[in-house]
Enzyme design. Structure first.
Site, PDB file in Angstrom:
ATOM      1  N   ASP A  11      82.456   3.225  35.163  1.00  0.00           N
ATOM      2  CA  ASP A  11      81.787   2.373  34.192  1.00  0.00           C
ATOM      3  C   ASP A  11      80.330   2.212  34.668  1.00  0.00           C
ATOM      4  O   ASP A  11      80.033   2.474  35.847  1.00  0.00           O
ATOM      5  CB  ASP A  11      82.507   1.022  34.138  1.00  0.00           C
ATOM      6  CG  ASP A  11      81.775   0.032  33.278  1.00  0.00           C
ATOM      7  OD1 ASP A  11      81.432   0.375  32.138  1.00  0.00           O
ATOM      8  OD2 ASP A  11      81.517  -1.091  33.750  1.00  0.00           O
ATOM      9  N   ASP A  13      77.637  -0.609  33.404  1.00  0.00           N
ATOM     10  CA  ASP A  13      77.154  -1.991  33.555  1.00  0.00           C
ATOM     11  C   ASP A  13      78.086  -2.782  34.478  1.00  0.00           C
ATOM     12  O   ASP A  13      79.267  -2.968  34.169  1.00  0.00           O
ATOM     13  CB  ASP A  13      77.123  -2.680  32.183  1.00  0.00           C
ATOM     14  CG  ASP A  13      76.175  -1.983  31.205  1.00  0.00           C
ATOM     15  OD1 ASP A  13      75.028  -1.706  31.589  1.00  0.00           O
ATOM     16  OD2 ASP A  13      76.587  -1.722  30.059  1.00  0.00           O
TER      17      ASP A  13
HETATM   18  C1  BG6 Z   1      79.246  -2.614  28.165  1.00  0.00           C
HETATM   19  C2  BG6 Z   1      78.869  -4.015  28.627  1.00  0.00           C
HETATM   20  O1  BG6 Z   1      79.046  -1.715  29.200  1.00  0.00           O
HETATM   21  O2  BG6 Z   1      78.459  -2.234  27.041  1.00  0.00           O
HETATM   22  C3  BG6 Z   1      78.938  -5.001  27.468  1.00  0.00           C
HETATM   23  O3  BG6 Z   1      79.791  -4.408  29.634  1.00  0.00           O
HETATM   24  C4  BG6 Z   1      78.067  -4.490  26.321  1.00  0.00           C
HETATM   25  O4  BG6 Z   1      78.483  -6.254  27.930  1.00  0.00           O
HETATM   26  C5  BG6 Z   1      78.547  -3.096  25.915  1.00  0.00           C
HETATM   27  O5  BG6 Z   1      78.171  -5.376  25.210  1.00  0.00           O
HETATM   28  C6  BG6 Z   1      77.710  -2.518  24.780  1.00  0.00           C
HETATM   29  O6  BG6 Z   1      76.419  -2.320  25.266  1.00  0.00           O
HETATM   30  P1  BG6 Z   1      75.126  -1.959  24.414  1.00  0.00           P
HETATM   31  O7  BG6 Z   1      74.110  -1.667  25.492  1.00  0.00           O
HETATM   32  O8  BG6 Z   1      75.450  -0.760  23.594  1.00  0.00           O
HETATM   33  O9  BG6 Z   1      74.803  -3.146  23.582  1.00  0.00           O
HETATM   34 MG    MG Z   2      81.089  -2.976  33.100  1.00  0.00          MG
END
Ligand code: BG6
Ligand code: MG
Length: 219
Positions: A11, A13
């Site tokens: 993963d 984030d």
């Molecule tokens: C995930 C995060 O990796 O991506 C979430 O943990 C986030 O918090 C999701 O909402 C979608 O991300 P993005 O950058 O497309 O808005």
């Molecule tokens: Mg994550």
């Protein structure tokens, strides 16, 4: 016998880079503007969840019903704020030890891929100078179903031609660990052992972690 994976899926984030805090502040700000309280516990539920799924969670919590145009506008605003926060990111914001661990895996012939719900994943990889570390990238732009659906990891395993059982997933999110379990992957949690109890084991980070430790813990 020690278990050696054929592939590892990370993963992004909260596992590779500390962007989870930026998502948290973006959703908290938006929720509070809508008059919906937003706690750390809410945030745990939202980790790994898509942008639209996160907004729906907040609206549900507040008992709010909005038309589609308003929802799109709110998501755009949250994302603009998020992009402002991440646009100045540098490789210094990578979690300690994670790139070294990825390099060790690759050095041992283990395939390494990304499995993220984020549509911003390509930008973050680029800002952090780690695009070339991943042989396949499956992100929010290429999936239909958000974690805990296993689609993002199944696509990664498929790209590598390996079965989920031969593949380890590293996740910081409850929904992400569940996605890995749902897909039949070996799941390693990154973060709090109680929160991520569905993982086979949980590490606090990648410092002092290596392939030998991984193999022994999954044997
Ligand atoms: C995930 C995060 O990796 O991506 C979430 O943990 C986030 O918090 C999701 O909402 C979608 O991300 P993005 O950058 O497309 O808005
Ligand atoms: Mg994550």
């Amino acid at each position: 016998m020690a278990y050696t994976p054929k592939a590892c899926l990370f993963d992004l984030d909260g596992v590779i880079v500390d962007t989870a805090k930026y998502h948290f502040s973006g959703w908290k700000r938006l929720a509070e503007e809508l008059g919906v309280p937003f706690t750390i516990e809410d945030n745990e539920q939202l980790k790994g969840v898509s942008r639209v799924g996160s907004l729906e969670y907040i609206l549900n919590k507040g008992g709010l019903f909005l038309d589609n145009d308003t929802k799109v506008r709110l998501m755009e605003r949250k994302n603009d704020q998020y992009l402002e926060l991440v646009s100045g990111m540098t490789p210094e914001e990578l979690f300690p030890g994670v790139v070294q661990f990825i390099d060790e895996l690759r050095g041992q012939g283990i395939k390494v891929g990304l499995g993220s719900s984020s549509r911003n994943a390509p930008l973050i990889l680029e800002r952090c100078g780690i695009v070339d570390r991943f042989e396949t990238v499956v992100d929010g732009n290429s999936i239909t179903f958000s974690k805990p659906d296993p689609e993002v990891f199944l696509k990664g395993a498929q790209a590598f031609g390996v079965t989920p059982a031969d593949c380890v997933v590293f996740e910081d999110a409850v929904s992400g660990v569940q996605a890995a379990v749902n897909g039949g992957f070996r799941a390693v949690g990154v973060g709090d052992p109680e929160t991520l109890a569905a993982a086979e084991f949980v590490i606090s980070g990648f410092e002092d972690f290596n392939l030998e430790v991984l193999s022994n813990r999954l044997s």
